[in-house]
Design a protein around this motif. Sequence first.
Motif, PDB file in Angstrom:
ATOM      1  N   PRO A  69       0.686  -1.101  -0.132  1.00  0.00           N
ATOM      2  CA  PRO A  69       0.058  -0.014   0.017  1.00  0.00           C
ATOM      3  C   PRO A  69       0.660   1.411  -0.027  1.00  0.00           C
ATOM      4  N   GLU A  70       2.148   1.111   0.554  1.00  0.00           N
ATOM      5  CA  GLU A  70       2.859   2.356   0.631  1.00  0.00           C
ATOM      6  C   GLU A  70       3.873   2.507  -0.562  1.00  0.00           C
ATOM      7  N   TRP A  71       4.490   1.363  -0.650  1.00  0.00           N
ATOM      8  CA  TRP A  71       5.766   1.190  -1.584  1.00  0.00           C
ATOM      9  C   TRP A  71       5.439   0.677  -2.938  1.00  0.00           C
ATOM     10  N   HIS A  72       4.201   0.582  -3.191  1.00  0.00           N
ATOM     11  CA  HIS A  72       3.775  -0.072  -4.618  1.00  0.00           C
ATOM     12  C   HIS A  72       4.691   0.411  -5.844  1.00  0.00           C
ATOM     13  N   PRO A  73       4.984  -0.505  -6.684  1.00  0.00           N
ATOM     14  CA  PRO A  73       5.317  -1.902  -6.231  1.00  0.00           C
ATOM     15  C   PRO A  73       6.443  -2.092  -5.415  1.00  0.00           C
ATOM     16  N   LEU A  74       6.545  -3.141  -4.601  1.00  0.00           N
ATOM     17  CA  LEU A  74       7.751  -3.320  -3.823  1.00  0.00           C
ATOM     18  C   LEU A  74       8.493  -4.715  -4.219  1.00  0.00           C
ATOM     19  N   PHE A  75       9.648  -4.816  -4.452  1.00  0.00           N
ATOM     20  CA  PHE A  75      10.394  -6.153  -4.758  1.00  0.00           C
ATOM     21  C   PHE A  75      11.169  -6.514  -3.529  1.00  0.00           C
TER      22      PHE A  75
END
Length: 100
Positions: A7-13
């Motif tokens: 929700p905050e860092w989208h997209p997150l790997f």
Amino acid sequence: MARYNHPEWHPLFAGYASGPTPLTTGSYGQLLYVTEFDGAPKIISEYFPEILEPAPPMLWSHAQGAEINGIGNPNEVRALTAPTFGEHLDDWNEIKISSS
């Protein structure tokens, strides 16, 4: 590598890394979180495994950078090389299943 719609860092790997020596090959050594800033991927967080805790799930301790919470299930998982160590391989298989 695992991709999350955080929700905050989208997209997150999430990149699960191990070392090249016989004592570290096949075992997790780091968990790095990466997201895009100014059109380029940047490492925003680093975690280390709690090696004395049983897996799965593997327990990770925050080392530096952003603290990642509420990650949910991955949207996609791609193994560059799967871990070979028993509990770490079990944990990796659980991550893959949760993205299905």
